[in-house]
Design an enzyme around this catalytic site. Structure first.
Site, PDB file in Angstrom:
ATOM      1  N   GLY A  15       0.825  -1.216   0.000  1.00 28.52           N
ATOM      2  CA  GLY A  15       0.000   0.000   0.000  1.00 28.52           C
ATOM      3  C   GLY A  15       0.853   1.257   0.000  1.00 28.52           C
ATOM      4  N   ARG A  18       0.837   5.888  -1.846  1.00 33.15           N
ATOM      5  CA  ARG A  18       0.504   7.217  -1.295  1.00 33.15           C
ATOM      6  C   ARG A  18       0.350   7.089   0.228  1.00 33.15           C
ATOM      7  NH1 ARG A  18      -5.908   6.935  -3.030  1.00 33.15           N
ATOM      8  NH2 ARG A  18      -6.524   5.922  -1.092  1.00 33.15           N
ATOM      9  N   THR A  40      -2.041  -1.531  -5.305  1.00 33.50           N
ATOM     10  CA  THR A  40      -2.985  -1.776  -6.400  1.00 33.50           C
ATOM     11  C   THR A  40      -3.152  -0.519  -7.261  1.00 33.50           C
ATOM     12  OG1 THR A  40      -4.677  -1.335  -4.731  1.00 33.50           O
ATOM     13  CG2 THR A  40      -4.380  -3.621  -5.384  1.00 33.50           C
ATOM     14  N   VAL A  65      -2.766  -7.371  -2.102  1.00 29.24           N
ATOM     15  CA  VAL A  65      -2.329  -8.244  -1.007  1.00 29.24           C
ATOM     16  C   VAL A  65      -3.341  -9.348  -0.703  1.00 29.24           C
ATOM     17  CG1 VAL A  65      -0.831  -6.525   0.104  1.00 29.24           C
ATOM     18  CG2 VAL A  65      -3.248  -6.692   0.784  1.00 29.24           C
ATOM     19  N   ASN A  91       1.128  -2.538   5.428  1.00 35.70           N
ATOM     20  CA  ASN A  91       0.460  -1.234   5.568  1.00 35.70           C
ATOM     21  C   ASN A  91      -0.838  -1.151   4.768  1.00 35.70           C
ATOM     22  OD1 ASN A  91       0.457   1.898   5.841  1.00 35.70           O
ATOM     23  ND2 ASN A  91       0.461   1.524   3.625  1.00 35.70           N
ATOM     24  N   SER A 149      -4.501   0.111  13.911  1.00 34.42           N
ATOM     25  CA  SER A 149      -5.246   1.373  14.033  1.00 34.42           C
ATOM     26  C   SER A 149      -5.706   1.554  15.465  1.00 34.42           C
ATOM     27  CB  SER A 149      -6.471   1.329  13.127  1.00 34.42           C
ATOM     28  OG  SER A 149      -7.349   2.389  13.414  1.00 34.42           O
ATOM     29  N   TYR A 163     -13.653  -2.927   9.858  1.00 30.62           N
ATOM     30  CA  TYR A 163     -12.300  -2.371   9.991  1.00 30.62           C
ATOM     31  C   TYR A 163     -11.771  -2.614  11.404  1.00 30.62           C
ATOM     32  CZ  TYR A 163      -8.637   1.276   9.724  1.00 30.62           C
ATOM     33  OH  TYR A 163      -7.453   1.971   9.738  1.00 30.62           O
ATOM     34  N   ALA A 166     -10.966  -6.308  11.793  1.00 30.51           N
ATOM     35  CA  ALA A 166      -9.769  -6.732  11.055  1.00 30.51           C
ATOM     36  C   ALA A 166      -8.500  -6.217  11.735  1.00 30.51           C
ATOM     37  CB  ALA A 166      -9.835  -6.221   9.619  1.00 30.51           C
ATOM     38  N   ILE A 196      -4.275  10.348  10.831  1.00 26.07           N
ATOM     39  CA  ILE A 196      -3.112  10.754  10.029  1.00 26.07           C
ATOM     40  C   ILE A 196      -3.639  11.365   8.730  1.00 26.07           C
ATOM     41  CG2 ILE A 196      -0.946   9.985   8.962  1.00 26.07           C
ATOM     42  CD1 ILE A 196      -0.951   9.424  11.974  1.00 26.07           C
TER      43      ILE A 196
HETATM   44  P1  NDP Z   1      -4.608   5.405   1.856  1.00 29.47           P
HETATM   45  O1  NDP Z   1      -5.942   4.932   1.384  1.00 29.47           O
HETATM   46  O2  NDP Z   1      -4.251   6.822   1.656  1.00 29.47           O
HETATM   47  O3  NDP Z   1      -3.443   4.465   1.270  1.00 29.47           O
HETATM   48  C1  NDP Z   1      -3.564   3.068   1.319  1.00 29.47           C
HETATM   49  C2  NDP Z   1      -2.997   2.471   0.065  1.00 29.47           C
HETATM   50  O4  NDP Z   1      -3.201   1.049   0.110  1.00 29.47           O
HETATM   51  C3  NDP Z   1      -3.719   2.977  -1.182  1.00 29.47           C
HETATM   52  O5  NDP Z   1      -2.796   3.286  -2.188  1.00 29.47           O
HETATM   53  C4  NDP Z   1      -4.598   1.805  -1.528  1.00 29.47           C
HETATM   54  O6  NDP Z   1      -4.941   1.750  -2.892  1.00 29.47           O
HETATM   55  C5  NDP Z   1      -3.719   0.646  -1.142  1.00 29.47           C
HETATM   56  N1  NDP Z   1      -4.459  -0.591  -1.095  1.00 29.47           N
HETATM   57  C6  NDP Z   1      -5.778  -0.771  -0.809  1.00 29.47           C
HETATM   58  N2  NDP Z   1      -6.111  -2.047  -0.941  1.00 29.47           N
HETATM   59  C7  NDP Z   1      -5.000  -2.714  -1.318  1.00 29.47           C
HETATM   60  C8  NDP Z   1      -4.734  -4.049  -1.632  1.00 29.47           C
HETATM   61  N3  NDP Z   1      -5.688  -4.984  -1.612  1.00 29.47           N
HETATM   62  N4  NDP Z   1      -3.475  -4.401  -1.972  1.00 29.47           N
HETATM   63  C9  NDP Z   1      -2.512  -3.459  -2.038  1.00 29.47           C
HETATM   64  N5  NDP Z   1      -2.701  -2.167  -1.780  1.00 29.47           N
HETATM   65  C10 NDP Z   1      -3.949  -1.788  -1.425  1.00 29.47           C
HETATM   66  O7  NDP Z   1      -4.565   5.045   3.395  1.00 29.47           O
HETATM   67  P2  NDP Z   1      -3.549   5.507   4.570  1.00 29.47           P
HETATM   68  O8  NDP Z   1      -2.219   5.824   4.050  1.00 29.47           O
HETATM   69  O9  NDP Z   1      -4.272   6.465   5.408  1.00 29.47           O
HETATM   70  O10 NDP Z   1      -3.522   4.134   5.392  1.00 29.47           O
HETATM   71  C11 NDP Z   1      -2.415   3.245   5.420  1.00 29.47           C
HETATM   72  C12 NDP Z   1      -2.650   2.246   6.533  1.00 29.47           C
HETATM   73  O11 NDP Z   1      -2.747   2.942   7.775  1.00 29.47           O
HETATM   74  C13 NDP Z   1      -3.948   1.452   6.380  1.00 29.47           C
HETATM   75  O12 NDP Z   1      -3.755   0.130   6.793  1.00 29.47           O
HETATM   76  C14 NDP Z   1      -4.889   2.163   7.319  1.00 29.47           C
HETATM   77  O13 NDP Z   1      -5.904   1.318   7.772  1.00 29.47           O
HETATM   78  C15 NDP Z   1      -3.933   2.585   8.436  1.00 29.47           C
HETATM   79  N6  NDP Z   1      -4.415   3.680   9.252  1.00 29.47           N
HETATM   80  C16 NDP Z   1      -4.648   4.929   8.714  1.00 29.47           C
HETATM   81  C17 NDP Z   1      -5.067   5.965   9.527  1.00 29.47           C
HETATM   82  C18 NDP Z   1      -5.322   7.355   9.016  1.00 29.47           C
HETATM   83  O14 NDP Z   1      -5.836   8.195   9.783  1.00 29.47           O
HETATM   84  N7  NDP Z   1      -4.979   7.687   7.784  1.00 29.47           N
HETATM   85  C19 NDP Z   1      -5.322   5.758  10.974  1.00 29.47           C
HETATM   86  C20 NDP Z   1      -5.040   4.412  11.409  1.00 29.47           C
HETATM   87  C21 NDP Z   1      -4.603   3.433  10.583  1.00 29.47           C
HETATM   88  P3  NDP Z   1      -6.486   1.984  -3.376  1.00 29.47           P
HETATM   89  O15 NDP Z   1      -6.729   3.438  -3.401  1.00 29.47           O
HETATM   90  O16 NDP Z   1      -6.510   1.317  -4.703  1.00 29.47           O
HETATM   91  O17 NDP Z   1      -7.405   1.332  -2.384  1.00 29.47           O
END
Ligand code: NDP
Length: 256
Positions: A15, A18, A40, A65, A91, A149, A163, A166, A196
């Site tokens: 992930g 971004r 993805t 993933v 991530n 999280s 969520y 998980a 974040i």
């Molecule tokens: P974003 O949605 O900004 O980035 C997550 C990235 O993961 C995206 O590029 C997304 O692509 C990709 N992704 C989604 N599904 C898959 C998959 N099946 N295989 C590979 N990549 C995938 O999220 P964040 O950066 O905010 O979050 C990152 C992690 O941190 C996550 O696990 C989130 O749950 C966790 N988190 C975030 C918080 C926040 O406040 N931002 C707080 C707590 C935890 P696509 O757009 O295609 O889905």
């Protein structure tokens, strides 16, 4: 501080196109690690290219993933560099919301949403960790970090039930894996970020984020770099006696 062995420790970040994942990739690259960014989203190519332009060893691969076959094929897709794998950051995650940007109540959540969230946020981390284990065990050194999280640490205020389930499961998985992997020199830890500033957090809307901010002692929303700094520490030799634990990176919004 750069770890003198960092160049020999490939870091795989899921992930990473971004948000938090991209921030982690930038930080680990700056610490001297070769980085493998997977996602993805096609933007993962540009994120890796920007790192290469800054002089880092960075590569991108498309990877869902939750796709068993694609994850199983990862070592072959990476090639000989896979033997240098040392760090895995699980991530990738999704947090689906309704059209109003709010979580769907359990009564209205389609079973397909529940299943997909568990597949990506929990099973994905299992699959990626599993495929990485032979390489980490062979070098008798490894670092696995789960991005969970605060929805797994206390009452989930913004994310939906799937969520929270998980991410809580991810912490249990991390503890089991830490117990299994300790004798192989591999640590497994979780980071529980608070709010974040990323595209995922922006979906909830300004009102939700501002209300959350009111109860953050540090008085600001977090940045991907706040999470990345802790990953950098957990991935270092200095953290060799830390395993099976969860570190809250939320400006004090959750205190156990
Ligand atoms: P974003 O949605 O900004 O980035 C997550 C990235 O993961 C995206 O590029 C997304 O692509 C990709 N992704 C989604 N599904 C898959 C998959 N099946 N295989 C590979 N990549 C995938 O999220 P964040 O950066 O905010 O979050 C990152 C992690 O941190 C996550 O696990 C989130 O749950 C966790 N988190 C975030 C918080 C926040 O406040 N931002 C707080 C707590 C935890 P696509 O757009 O295609 O889905």
């Amino acid at each position: 501080m750069q770890d003198h062995q960092a160049g020999d420790r490939l870091a795989l970040i899921t992930g990473a196109a971004r948000g938090i994942g991209a921030g982690i990739a930038r930080h680990l690259a700056a610490l001297g690690h070769p980085v493998l960014l997977t996602d993805t989203l096609p933007e993962v190519e540009a994120t890796a290219a920007a790192l290469r332009a800054a002089g880092h060893d960075a590569r991108a691969l498309f990877l869902d993933v939750a796709d068993d076959a694609a994850v199983a094929a990862l070592p072959a897709a990476v090639g000989p560099a896979w033997d240098r794998l040392g760090i895995v950051v699980n991530n990738a995650g999704i947090s689906p919301k309704g059209p109003d940007g709010k979580r769907r109540p359990v009564a209205e959540m389609p079973a397909a949403e529940w299943r997909r969230v568990l597949e990506v946020n929990l099973t994905g981390a299992f699959l990626v960790s599993q495929v990485a284990l032979p390489a980490l065990k062979a070098r008798r050194w490894g670092r696995i970090v789960m991005i969970t999280s605060q929805a797994a640490r206390a009452k989930s205020q913004i994310a939906g039930a799937a969520y929270a389930a998980a991410k809580t499961g991810l912490m249990g998985f991390a503890r089991s894996l830490a117990t299994e992997c300790g004798p192989h020199g591999i640590t497994v830890n979780s980071i529980a970020p608070g709010r974040i500033d990323t595209p995922m957090a922006q979906v909830a809307g300004a009102g939700v984020n501002e209300a959350f901010l009111a109860q953050v002692p540090m008085g600001r929303v977090g940045k991907p770099a706040d999470v990345a700094a802790v990953v950098g520490f957990l991935a270092s030799d200095a953290a060799s006696y830390l395993t099976g634990t969860t570190i809250d990176v939320g400006g004090g919004s959750f205190m156990p």
